[in-house]
Design a protein around this motif. Structure first.
Motif, short mmCIF file in Angstrom:
data_model
loop_
_atom_site.label_atom_id
_atom_site.label_comp_id
_atom_site.label_asym_id
_atom_site.label_seq_id
_atom_site.Cartn_x
_atom_site.Cartn_y
_atom_site.Cartn_z
N LYS A 419 -64.72 24.25 6.43
CA LYS A 419 -63.85 23.12 6.06
C LYS A 419 -63.55 23.14 4.57
CE LYS A 419 -65.67 19.96 9.61
NZ LYS A 419 -66.37 18.68 9.85
N TRP A 421 -61.95 20.07 2.08
CA TRP A 421 -61.41 18.73 1.92
C TRP A 421 -60.74 18.64 0.55
CZ3 TRP A 421 -66.60 19.05 3.65
CH2 TRP A 421 -66.86 18.58 4.94
N ARG A 451 -60.87 24.61 9.06
CA ARG A 451 -59.93 23.51 8.95
C ARG A 451 -59.78 23.07 7.49
NH1 ARG A 451 -59.39 24.85 13.43
NH2 ARG A 451 -59.28 23.65 15.37
N LYS A 453 -58.46 19.58 5.41
CA LYS A 453 -58.04 18.18 5.51
C LYS A 453 -57.63 17.69 4.12
CE LYS A 453 -60.83 16.94 9.54
NZ LYS A 453 -61.78 15.96 10.11
N GLU A 472 -54.62 19.38 8.27
CA GLU A 472 -54.40 17.96 8.57
C GLU A 472 -54.11 17.20 7.29
OE1 GLU A 472 -57.77 16.55 10.79
OE2 GLU A 472 -57.91 18.43 11.92
N TYR A 474 -53.52 13.26 5.65
CA TYR A 474 -53.68 11.82 5.85
C TYR A 474 -53.21 11.09 4.59
CZ TYR A 474 -56.86 13.58 9.44
OH TYR A 474 -57.40 14.26 10.50
#
Length: 476
Positions: A419, A421, A451, A453, A472, A474
């Motif tokens: 991941k 972030w 992933r 984010k 992703e 947000y």
């Protein structure tokens, strides 16, 4: 596990401390009681009796849950055996002889008062949710766990705890005044765990260094908690002390380091102290002598401690958090940190990069699994001269890194990476992360476990248009 509410996520560290203070665990093969507790917990998990709820950034189990049916079995068995009493529930054998009492979230205060007064032999009072009333408890009280939400009602009662309840092993409370805790404190010669939530500035008595049973000292304070140096006349070595967290302006003198040889978790913060100008006043370089230290957090906000540049960390360190003021130059310390052989988790908060660059070299951070960079506005260019960087990295967290223009492309080649972030970061860093994702998708397909984010503080159509299965976006 029946102590906790239905569907609660139970913090493993809380469960372990309660097991230790209740005396359920016995020493085994030279292991600490905390290590034994974790082994028992993992055994329960392997048997599917306890469920893993949340895992930490380096894979450690942080929270667990229990299935509702199994929790019901716990409650029924506890009633049958008289193991503990949950206030508000029927006790078929009566409560006068019961040793443990649990205050549930919605327990009416009158019922709490009535039941506690009817339990003259209570050894343990556990409240994860509410306030414990001010009544006189049994002198045999061993565990008092209530510090999360409400202040303990009467400071005079806390003073009586320190002077009368000599069997206390676990004291976790929230108070308005620290002085209420430390009145006649050394009479608590059985105390293993001390957790206090308070917003008052206070200096502990030096007598705390004469309590060899202490295993865990944690101050959850909005103010400042000072722990003085031990007297040279004292000969007590705190061999059982494993956790010391929340201490302000702690002086790591040679004498102090000798007193805490087995410390594993250490959390200290430094504030400005007028009249102290010596760079080596706090003796921070002695931290390297804590050869069993695994987790260290150092916060230095108000004043600059120059001796930090000369700081040498113990080779045993696995987790490190450094939260510095805006003038601290990371370039002077990162080479030492990168050489730590077992470091798995590193958080770097604030501070600055004088050159605006972080140039990584081969061989640094050989065991690092989690890296967090937070609010370092001066860092613009993050590069690597080799493909062999962060060979075991799993998670990268970038927060408020608005000026960062690039992320090393070599990070995309790390086989263990799961991941990334990015919170409140600039478009350049976001685009670098997108390129890393696209490269991995091209090599491995869209089913790869990796992933990214991205969290943005406002609408950004350019970035939002990049969203996909592995990327992703947000808006908050």
């Amino acid at each position: 596990m029946g102590v906790f509410e239905e569907d609660d996520s139970v913090r493993v560290s809380t469960l372990v401390k309660l097991w230790v203070s209740e005396g359920f665990l016995k020493p085994m093969n030279g292991k600490s009681l905390e290590t034994i507790a974790i082994e028992f917990l993992k055994d329960l998990i392997d048997r599917n009796l306890i469920l893993v709820d949340k895992v930490g950034s380096t894979g450690n189990i942080k929270f667990v849950k229990i299935h509702d049916l199994l929790r019901d079995l716990c409650l029924n068995q506890s009633k049958k055996d008289g193991f503990y009493h949950v206030i508000g529930q029927h006790a078929p054998r009566g409560i006068s002889s019961l040793r443990r009492v649990v205050i549930s979230r919605n327990a009416p205060m009158m019922e709490v008062l009535d039941d506690l007064q009817s339990m003259p032999r209570a050894r343990s009072i556990i409240s994860e949710y509410g306030r414990i009333p001010c009544i006189k408890y049994s002198r045999l009280l061993r565990t008092l766990h209530a510090y999360k939400f409400h202040y303990f009602g009467d400071e005079s009662l806390i003073k009586s705890l320190a002077s009368q309840y000599v069997n206390l092993r676990h004291l976790a409370v929230r108070v308005g005044s620290m002085s209420s805790i430390f009145t006649s404190f050394t009479r608590l010669w059985n105390l293993h765990i001390l957790i206090v939530s308070c917003f008052e500035m206070f200096t502990a008595p030096a007598d705390i260094w004469r309590m060899p049973q202490l295993r865990h000292i944690e101050m959850i304070t909005g103010g400042r908690f000072y722990l003085p140096e031990p007297s040279s006349d004292d000969v007590v070595v705190m061999e059982n002390l494993l956790v010391l967290v929340g201490i302000a302006n702690f002086k790591c003198s040679e004498e102090v380091v000798k007193r805490i040889p087995n410390i594993k978790k250490f959390g200290i913060n430094y504030f400005c102290r007028r009249g102290i100008e010596q760079d080596d006043y706090y003796c921070l370089n002695n931290i390297k002598c804590l050869c069993k230290l695994e987790s260290l957090r150092v916060d230095c906000w108000d004043d600059f401690v120059a001796s930090l540049y000369a700081l040498t960390f113990p080779q045993s360190l696995k987790k490190l958090t450094l939260d510095m003021n805006d003038y601290f130059q990371w370039e002077k310390l990162l080479e030492k940190i990168g050489a730590l052989p077992f470091l798995e988790k590193f958080k770097l908060w604030y501070g600055c990069f004088g050159t605006g660059k972080w140039e990584m070299v081969e061989g640094q951070f050989p065991s690092l699994k989690y890296l967090e960079l937070h609010s370092c506005p001066s860092l613009q260019h993050w590069t690597a001269e080799s493909n062999s960087i962060f060979p075991r990295l799993e998670k990268l967290h970038l927060d408020d890194m608005r000026q960062l223009k690039e992320i090393p492309t070599q990070i995309g080649d790390i086989l263990t990476l799961q991941k990334i972030w990015l919170e409140n970061c600039g478009e350049s860093a976001v685009m670098c992360a997108k390129e890393i994702v696209e490269e991995q998708v091209e090599l491995q397909g869209e089913d790869l476990p990796f992933r990214v984010k991205v969290w943005l503080p406002r609408e950004n159509e350019a970035v939002q248009s990049l969203a996909g299965p592995n990327f992703e976006v947000y808006v908050y």
